[in-house]
Design an enzyme around this catalytic site. Structure first.
Site: not given
Lengths: 280, 280, 280, 280
Positions: C11, C56-57, C158, C175, C244, C246
């Site tokens: 579940k 699953t219940d 960078f 940056r 990253n 940007h």
């Protein structure tokens, strides 16, 4: 001194699905419903007096109970039936707003034919209705579609526009035109064939979108609205919102490659936003 | 015969971020901007005449260019500066709408102190403004917050409500009260300290939410609005939309367990929806 | 001939919230739980035999029932308690996987102090654990955080990278460095103070992120991992995924404006993706 | 002592769209690409040495540049072409992973026929491929589909399952079976007709889903996998993940109404989760 101004309350995102059986063939619909009420509810805000407050949980129950006995296939008729019940049941409800959105479930195609009892979600769009009625008034119905995601690869240009000192856009004579359109249309009367009108409008809008020789989003939007009005005398006005979901031509020149409208960079943001009402 | 009705166009979801440096300490803001124009644009719809159409791409450029030289820290002043520029630049623009949303970036706390140049997103809420001005009119400013996600675990009940044949809700004397609130407030004048007013309103709303002995969402919403108006004479009305994001008490009785308001099932849908304007 | 390979079921998205009361002060937690089982379930796939299938219940019910009696505050101990119960209850379950995510609810700050019973969502991040155990094995625990959304406006460059014929990037010496980090750490043993370790790692990661003189995302990610390992001898390895996100410097030169790292264009896509495991 | 473990980096969510023209008929594809590299990149982490780091921005450029000259229509062949280029270009790249997802654009139907140059998004599903190759190895290709959203209104039951003290579920002999399936299949060789295999598998899966007399999700999943393997000898195994997106029968008995499988409450969470690999 402060006082209570305009107010409303209700239940949002009540979801229901429904199977309608016609012999071996089933229809499946999935709706999301919102019910909002206005009326003599001021003291619940100002004096903590809940005695006139119909719980939003009861509204949810009402959505299901009305759906059980409702015979209609259209969200328009269901919305009115739900609202009429609430107005009839409680005299202090003075106005009711019902919104319904229906998902795009379609019969699954198996070997080119629709399967009777199996379905596939056919797109992100929702069929919609916003219906409201004041106790002593008539129903005001606005139907529509949300998120109709369509795109054309020819017959779209944008040139001859105004330039100012901040303009850097280059004219385009053969661009991709993509949108996720929201369309609504208002009904002047309610004893009409909602399903048929919806099918006709949507077909007309898409046919015009495909055929149109577009000079701008504005240009196409207007002609789509005209095409919609042309096929259904029952409606008075259509409002279209058509964000321009840009596909930017990829600049391959730094790599020594040309790009004859072949490769594009789709972006979701920012996007153009064009909105207009077309009316008789 | 069809004709063009109300229309507007512009650019949506233009995102920008900005660093403001004050010696070692930086401020960081991230905005999403929408600019919509009304004016003499009808022939772009009806006659494919783009000669008066300022491209939405140029509007995007304008968002960045104005932000560069703008000295203000508030989204309210930026929105007006952007709109005034567009109105001044092009006489055929007759009305401008600018909306700005600011994300909840906060200085990161390191060992209990705010770090000067590092930030953490502090919640899902957006600080907002919707500003519009007709060419010959004054600015109309509505500031607010979207998605303020708050919750209280005491002093919330809901009893004494109306029951009808579809009511199954049980009264609650000690329930969780959770919401993702949208609040807006309108300014009667614009020569005010927007930042300070915003801070005061939001503090007042949250203080009242925490302290309130709630008999209903309506009750708390109204008293929050009153508390907001009490601290800022500059504003005339506050509108609050407070969905009731339910946490249902888990029913553990089938398992032989009690549940003294300890374990709940949070659900997003359906949810209650309460909206009201509180005014002087 | 076909046969059944690896399989599991369970579940997902079981949500629960919990109030823990300590006199006047409450703690509020909101969890989303996933439980997956492996074991002697093959015939449910191959022979439509459900006799060994725990619904699953029922797993959903188990999530709530165990939470009711569970004394721990940590998602790690809850996950193990839930899994141990399932293994103990049903001999044909051979492996259990439990994942829990906890939302960032924090005590609301009122006038600079935490309010006892009111909470505000403090960010998009989730505190996480993935716990799994085979019947005859020990618990394997991986804790972490998802979506830690942080950003720094200084000390990020960078430069000096590899260039090929398709490289158009310009070196950057100052940056913005923004990310929505996912971090996980594995425990070598389970009789530890999970809450304290979590607090220490997260503090160390954020302190290093703020202080770091970054030459690349890779560089900062590695030093953050080192910093995390340095404070908690109980863990063997940390894995960090740092997209990253940007913020591109807006090019205002077409408008005759400079842009001394002041105005940026944040984009969600595309984004860099950096992932590494740091270990002892 | 700490050291760098497994690591990789690249660019994620690189979006591209492509028009392929065949006379009057266009094909339109929209892809989202992720490229990840492994190789001799350790010193970028440990020593801030960027000299071997191919910028992720260059990878983005490479995605577009390769797409320009690529002749294939399939995401499988594009992924391999992109990866082979990167391996050939830079000897210190030792492994490349490429993932591509293609959106469900379809020719718009106008009066029952496909329009040549206009498209409509036909569902939420993505056609996918994950392709990876080590420098000295062969391509490993896993194709698939994500988010195939399908539902059947007949021939689905769930009975005879295991009960324990926490089981409250009632057996169902005629329930709605809805799922948003993720399917992947692995290729044993790569000189095959990827497009044709994809069409055959997807048709077989959907045909089996529609026809199946389901005793459980597990049961249907397995027979779908068998049906997929039966039509394409080129593949060795299929993995299906089929969340059970529940439509709960609405309980209308408190309102004195029956509900003969007519009205349901769809919920997104919690949901069952079933996953298995079917292999030869």
């Amino acid at each position: 001194m402060t006082r209570l101004g305009v107010n409303r309350y209700g239940k949002s995102r009540v979801r229901l699905s429904r199977i309608t059986r016609r012999g071996d063939r089933h229809e499946f619909q999935e709706w999301t419903v919102r019910v909002l009420l206005q009326g003599e509810f001021d003291t619940s805000f100002t004096e903590a007096d809940n005695s006139k407050v119909l719980p939003t949980d009861t509204m949810k129950n009402t959505v299901y109970s009305i759906a059980r006995d409702c015979k209609t296939e259209t969200i328009e008729e269901y919305a009115m039936e739900l609202g009429d019940y609430l107005l009839a049941q409680h005299g202090h409800i003075l106005k009711v707003d019902v919104e319904v959105g229906e998902r795009a479930w379609q019969h699954m195609q198996i070997d080119g034919a629709p399967e009777n009892t199996t379905f596939k979600l056919g797109g992100p769009e929702l069929q919609t209705v916003a219906a409201n009625r004041a106790r002593d008034g008539a129903w005001k119905l606005t139907s529509g579609i949300d998120g109709l995601t369509i795109l054309k690869t020819t017959k779209s240009s944008f040139t001859g526009y105004l330039k100012d000192r901040l303009t850097t856009l280059k004219p385009a004579t053969d661009r991709i035109f993509g949108t996720s359109a929201t369309v609504t249309w208002e009904y002047g009367k309610i004893d009409v064939d909602f399903g048929n009108i919806r099918r006709q409008i949507l077909a007309a809008l898409q046919r015009e979108f495909a055929a149109h020789n577009s000079m701008s989003v504005q240009h196409t939007l207007y002609d789509m609205g005209k095409a919609g009005l042309a096929v259904v005398p029952e409606i008075e006005r259509i409002t279209l919102t058509m964000p321009n979901l840009h596909h930017l031509l990829a600049d391959l020149s730094p790599f020594g490659q040309d790009n004859p409208n072949h490769i594009f960079v789709p972006i979701d943001e920012p996007h153009g936003y064009i909105e207009a009402t077309i009316e008789r």
